[in-house]
Design an enzyme around this catalytic site. Structure first.
Site, PDB file in Angstrom:
ATOM      1  N   CYS A  12       0.856  -1.178   0.000  1.00  0.00           N
ATOM      2  CA  CYS A  12       0.000   0.000   0.000  1.00  0.00           C
ATOM      3  C   CYS A  12       0.898   1.237   0.000  1.00  0.00           C
ATOM      4  O   CYS A  12       2.119   1.148   0.149  1.00  0.00           O
ATOM      5  CB  CYS A  12      -0.914   0.006   1.223  1.00  0.00           C
ATOM      6  SG  CYS A  12      -0.007   0.092   2.799  1.00  0.00           S
ATOM      7  N   GLU A 126       0.554  -0.675  16.165  1.00  0.00           N
ATOM      8  CA  GLU A 126      -0.268   0.495  15.839  1.00  0.00           C
ATOM      9  C   GLU A 126      -1.189   0.858  16.994  1.00  0.00           C
ATOM     10  O   GLU A 126      -1.359   2.035  17.329  1.00  0.00           O
ATOM     11  CB  GLU A 126      -1.090   0.247  14.572  1.00  0.00           C
ATOM     12  CG  GLU A 126      -1.940   1.463  14.196  1.00  0.00           C
ATOM     13  CD  GLU A 126      -2.923   1.188  13.074  1.00  0.00           C
ATOM     14  OE1 GLU A 126      -3.978   1.836  13.058  1.00  0.00           O
ATOM     15  OE2 GLU A 126      -2.638   0.324  12.214  1.00  0.00           O
TER      16      GLU A 126
END
Length: 308
Positions: A12, A126
Site C-alpha cells: 500500500c 499500531e
C-alpha cells in the site's frame, strides 16, 4: 492449473513510503540508520533493508547518540517521541499518514470531552502507538462481547476510532454494538477508513467466488495478511498464509483446478512471483490478473528527504 491474482494486492502507499524513507535515509546519511520496530511486518523487507545498512531495534535505548532514527509505519507513542527529543536523536517519522490521521481524530475527540474507545487488536504496534498518542486513557475493545462488558453509563459521551488494518466489514458489528450501547456517540466518517485494507479484503471476497484454494502471501505477524486468510476461510475456500514459495505445501493444491493468490499490504510483489514459481515446479500454471480497484495514492516523504 489456473492461477488468479487478486487486484489490488501487496504494498500500500503507506508501506511504500515507509520503505522509501529508510532507503533514502541510507543514501543521504549513510549507514547505519536505526529503525525502531520492523519498518513493516515482513521479514523479506526487513532483511533487505538490513543488507543495505539498516539496524532494527525495539527500544530507543539501543540507538547510539546522534544516530539517525526512523519510526516504523505503525506509529509510536508520545513517550517515544519525547525520549527521542530528549536524546536529541535525528528522527524520520515513517508513520503511515492514515495512522497519523487516526491519532489526530482521537485527540480531537478527547478535546471535546469524550471518552475514547479504540477498536483494535491488543499488543499490535499500531494500537500501542495510538493509545500512547492520545492524552487520556483509552478503552480498547476487540469484540462485541467486550463492548457489552464496558461499565460506562449509557449516557456517557463517547467516541470511537479504529485500527487502520481493520476494514468496515471487520468493525461493523462492534460499531453497531457501541451505537446500541451508548446514546451519545461519535465516530469517524466511513470515508476515513484505510483504503488499502478495504480494497484488499474486497478483492479476496471476489477471488473466493472463483477458486478452490487461496494463497495469501504475507508474514505471520502481519495483521492485515492474517485477516485476508480468514476472509477466504470464511467464504468456504481453503486458505493459507505463506511467507514465500518455500512454504508452499503441494498437498494444498492436490485437488485444486483454480488457485487464487493475493498479498498483504506489507508483502512485496517479488514474493508473489516466488510463490508462482513454486507452483510451476509442481505443474503447469496459467496466470491471470483479475480486474479490480486501481490505486493511485501516493504519500509525501518527510521534508528532510523529499529533495534527496
Amino acid at each position: 492449473m489456473e492461477v488468479y491474482l487478486a487486484q489490488p494486492r501487496g504494498f500500500c502507499a503507506g508501506v511504500v513510503r515507509a520503505i522509501e524513507i529508510v532507503e533514502r535515509a541510507l543514501e543521504k546519511f549513510g549507514p547505519p540508520v536505526y529503525v525502531r520496530h520492523e519498518i513493516v511486518h515482513n521479514k523479506y523487507v526487513v532483511e533487505s533493508l538490513k543488507n543495505k545498512g539498516a539496524i532494527f531495534v525495539e527500544e530507543l535505548s539501543e540507538v547510539p547518540p546522534k544516530a539517525v532514527t526512523v519510526f516504523s509505519a505503525h506509529g509510536v507513542a508520545r513517550s517515544v517521541e519525547e525520549e527521542a527529543a530528549a536524546r536529541d536523536l535525528p528522527v524520520l517519522n515513517a508513520t503511515c499518514p492514515l495512522v497519523t490521521k487516526v491519532h489526530n481524530q482521537g485527540k480531537r475527540y478527547i478535546t471535546k470531552g469524550r471518552t475514547l474507545i479504540l477498536i483494535g487488536h491488543a499488543g499490535h504496534p499500531e494500537v500501542e502507538g495510538t493509545m500512547g498518542q492520545v492524552p487520556a486513557p483509552v478503552l480498547l475493545v476487540q469484540s462485541v462481547e467486550e463492548v457489552n462488558a464496558l461499565t460506562l453509563p449509557a449516557d456517557t459521551p463517547v467516541a470511537y476510532i479504529t485500527q487502520t488494518t481493520l476494514s468496515v466489514d471487520d468493525t461493523r458489528d462492534i460499531i453497531s454494538a457501541l451505537q446500541a450501547r451508548f446514546t451519545d456517540i461519535q465516530g469517524p466518517d466511513i470515508r476515513d477508513i484505510c483504503y488499502a485494507t478495504q480494497n484488499r479484503q474486497s478483492a479476496v471476497r471476489d477471488l473466493s467466488k472463483l477458486v478452490d484454494v487461496i494463497l495469501v502471501v504475507g508474514a505471520a505477524n502481519s495483521s492485515n495478511s492474517n485477516r485476508l486468510r480468514e476472509i477466504g476461510t470464511e467464504a468456504g475456500v481453503a486458505s493459507y498464509l505463506i511467507a514465500d514459495g518455500s512454504e508452499l505445501n503441494p498437498e494444498w493444491l492436490k485437488d485444486a483446478r483454480t488457485v487464487g493468490v493475493t498479498a498483504g499490504a506489507s508483502a512485496p510483489e517479488v514474493l508473489v512471483d516466488d510463490v508462482i514459481e513454486a507452483m510451476r515446479r509442481i505443474g503447469p500454471v496459467k496466470v491471470q490478473v483479475l480486474p479490480g480497484r486501481e490505486e493511485n495514492i501516493e504519500f509525501r516523504l518527510p521534508a528532510e528527504l523529499a529533495a534527496s
